[in-house]
Design a protein around this motif. Structure first.
Motif, PDB file in Angstrom:
ATOM      1  N   LYS A   3       1.255 -13.721  38.609  1.00 16.17           N
ATOM      2  CA  LYS A   3       0.254 -12.673  38.449  1.00 16.17           C
ATOM      3  C   LYS A   3       0.638 -11.730  37.307  1.00 16.17           C
ATOM      4  O   LYS A   3       1.800 -11.351  37.167  1.00 16.17           O
ATOM      5  N   ILE A   4      -0.347 -11.347  36.537  1.00 15.60           N
ATOM      6  CA  ILE A   4      -0.133 -10.412  35.433  1.00 15.60           C
ATOM      7  C   ILE A   4      -0.468  -8.989  35.864  1.00 15.60           C
ATOM      8  O   ILE A   4       0.261  -8.049  35.557  1.00 15.60           O
ATOM      9  N   SER A 111       2.958  -8.173  43.268  1.00 20.14           N
ATOM     10  CA  SER A 111       3.684  -9.274  42.626  1.00 20.14           C
ATOM     11  C   SER A 111       3.359  -9.386  41.142  1.00 20.14           C
ATOM     12  O   SER A 111       3.966 -10.187  40.429  1.00 20.14           O
ATOM     13  N   GLY A 112       2.399  -8.589  40.669  1.00 19.84           N
ATOM     14  CA  GLY A 112       1.999  -8.654  39.265  1.00 19.84           C
ATOM     15  C   GLY A 112       2.995  -8.001  38.328  1.00 19.84           C
ATOM     16  O   GLY A 112       3.800  -7.152  38.726  1.00 19.84           O
ATOM     17  N   LYS A 113       2.942  -8.389  37.078  1.00 20.13           N
ATOM     18  CA  LYS A 113       3.794  -7.812  36.043  1.00 20.13           C
ATOM     19  C   LYS A 113       3.491  -6.327  35.870  1.00 20.13           C
ATOM     20  O   LYS A 113       4.394  -5.508  35.636  1.00 20.13           O
ATOM     21  N   LEU A 132      -7.956  -6.552  29.512  1.00 24.47           N
ATOM     22  CA  LEU A 132      -6.704  -5.919  29.923  1.00 24.47           C
ATOM     23  C   LEU A 132      -5.688  -6.960  30.371  1.00 24.47           C
ATOM     24  O   LEU A 132      -4.510  -6.906  29.973  1.00 24.47           O
ATOM     25  N   ILE A 133      -6.102  -7.893  31.189  1.00 24.36           N
ATOM     26  CA  ILE A 133      -5.186  -8.921  31.687  1.00 24.36           C
ATOM     27  C   ILE A 133      -4.613  -9.732  30.530  1.00 24.36           C
ATOM     28  O   ILE A 133      -3.414 -10.013  30.472  1.00 24.36           O
ATOM     29  N   GLU A 134      -5.470 -10.082  29.579  1.00 17.69           N
ATOM     30  CA  GLU A 134      -5.003 -10.840  28.408  1.00 17.69           C
ATOM     31  C   GLU A 134      -4.009 -10.018  27.591  1.00 17.69           C
ATOM     32  O   GLU A 134      -3.030 -10.547  27.057  1.00 17.69           O
ATOM     33  N   TYR A 135      -4.248  -8.711  27.512  1.00 22.92           N
ATOM     34  CA  TYR A 135      -3.367  -7.824  26.742  1.00 22.92           C
ATOM     35  C   TYR A 135      -2.022  -7.634  27.438  1.00 22.92           C
ATOM     36  O   TYR A 135      -0.964  -7.724  26.802  1.00 22.92           O
ATOM     37  N   LEU A 136      -2.047  -7.392  28.738  1.00 23.14           N
ATOM     38  CA  LEU A 136      -0.809  -7.146  29.486  1.00 23.14           C
ATOM     39  C   LEU A 136       0.111  -8.363  29.470  1.00 23.14           C
ATOM     40  O   LEU A 136       1.332  -8.226  29.572  1.00 23.14           O
ATOM     41  N   GLU A 137      -0.469  -9.528  29.324  1.00 17.94           N
ATOM     42  CA  GLU A 137       0.325 -10.752  29.288  1.00 17.94           C
ATOM     43  C   GLU A 137       1.239 -10.782  28.061  1.00 17.94           C
ATOM     44  O   GLU A 137       2.289 -11.429  28.077  1.00 17.94           O
ATOM     45  N   ARG A 138       0.863 -10.026  27.018  1.00 22.51           N
ATOM     46  CA  ARG A 138       1.587 -10.102  25.746  1.00 22.51           C
ATOM     47  C   ARG A 138       2.591  -8.960  25.541  1.00 22.51           C
ATOM     48  O   ARG A 138       3.335  -8.984  24.556  1.00 22.51           O
TER      49      ARG A 138
END
Length: 375
Positions: A3-4, A111-113, A132-138
């Motif tokens: 999970k991100i 459990s998310g980042k 946001l999810i795509e951004y937080l992944e990076r």
């Protein structure tokens, strides 16, 4: 799939709002305002099979509905989402302990980042959530601050609360934030803050329980330890206001002043840890805490229709504040004197918020423009 982003939703007596909020997390392959309305309608009718989910994004999202001992049918509403999307939605049950207690419990299950708290009567912009999810992944920053918007149900209108920074692609520290204060202040709030889970859990911080206003504590104390912060321009959180039954209504705020006082004195405990805060942390803490204390003055001296009682309450508060923190007592004295004058002049809260506060904001903007011109 790891999970991100985890969303914590403290839930109590939210049955009539929760479906709209939960459906806003259903990211679809085609996500726009019309799709969001469709999703909410389909979820209300239990027709989840007609929602065209973007599974790749939803697999990176976790939505934790914390049942804070609610007596209504909120859990029944949430259970429909759990049944259809068990890998994304989860219900955590607990005895009633208040908003802060629900957040504390939610953090234990995250459990998310990264994680963000969204109140059960609010919602998010679904397309912004996908971005946001795509951004937080990076990224790996300690905290993220994002623009949001108000939705006034009494006027059926939206109002932006945007953050403005010179460069949205870079990381900032707390010293930078102090220097950009007026441009980012709105985002440094419960509705704008997103925390890195590892960073937050390492602090071991627990919010005050069984009170209102701990959202001020949530956005102030942990954030004062963040070494790296990023900003997002796109508005995510939609904050519903204009309901007289909300805890933010004037009458409710006056009634709950003792809760705000308890939160303020719990926040002040962080002064003992100034040495552990990064560069700019102490200054950030002082500014944010000054804002919380100023809110106390406004409620007691302006929003309280019993002006004499308000003055007596604040006099007692100030005595305790001076004993607890000479630093913060000195920091807020000028603002206190302004509110006390307004109290004696019987200035209404409506005038203060709609006229005086706007004049102050205009003066700040003129001052910023003047500084830029001088450069």
């Amino acid at each position: 799939m790891s999970k991100i982003l985890s969303i914590i939703i403290p839930t109590y007596n939210a049955e009539k709002f929760l479906n709209k909020g939960l459906s806003s997390f259903l990211v679809c392959r085609d996500t726009d305002a019309q799709t969001a309305q469709h999703n909410c309608k389909m979820a209300t009718e239990g027709r989840f099979e007609e929602i065209d989910i973007d599974k790749a994004i939803l697999d990176k999202l976790e939505v934790i509905v914390v049942n804070d001992g609610t007596p209504d049918r909120s859990v029944e509403v949430a259970q429909k989402f759990v049944d259809w999307y068990p890998d994304t939605f989860v219900i955590v049950n607990k005895t009633n302990g208040g908003h802060g207690s629900a957040i504390n419990t939610g953090v234990e299950h995250v459990s998310g980042k990264y994680f963000k708290v969204v109140d059960a009567d609010d919602w998010v912009d679904t397309l912004a959530l996908k971005h946001l999810i795509e951004y937080l992944e990076r990224i790996d920053s300690d905290a993220v601050v994002q623009s949001f918007r108000y939705y006034d149900i009494s006027k059926d209108e939206y109002r932006p609360a945007d953050v403005k920074v010179p460069d949205f692609t870079r990381e900032y520290n707390l010293k930078d934030i102090v220097n950009m204060w007026d441009d980012v202040y709105d985002g440094l709030s419960f509705h704008g803050v997103i925390y890195n889970t590892g960073f937050y859990k390492a602090l071991g911080y627990k919010l005050t329980e069984h009170v209102f206003y701990e959202d001020q504590e949530y956005a102030t104390v942990p954030f004062s330890y963040a070494k790296t912060v990023r900003f997002i321009q796109e508005e995510l959180y939609v904050y519903r206001v204009g309901d007289v039954n909300q805890s933010v209504s004037a009458a409710s705020q006056v009634k709950r002043l003792p809760d705000l006082e308890q939160v303020i004195f719990n926040v002040l405990e962080a002064e003992k840890s100034f040495a552990k805060m990064p560069q700019g942390g102490k200054e950030h803490f002082i500014r944010k805490t000054s804002g919380i204390i100023t809110s106390y003055y406004q409620i007691a001296l302006i929003k309280n229709t019993d002006r004499q009682s308000g003055r007596a309450i604040v006099e007692q508060f100030n005595m305790k504040l001076a004993q607890k923190s000479a630093l913060m007592y000195e920091a807020v004295q000028r603002k206190y004197k302004v509110f006390r004058l307004f109290n004696k002049l019987h200035v209404s809260n409506s005038f203060y918020e709609n006229q005086f506060a706007k004049l102050l904001e205009l003066a700040k903007r003129v001052g910023r423009a003047d500084r830029l011109y001088r450069k």
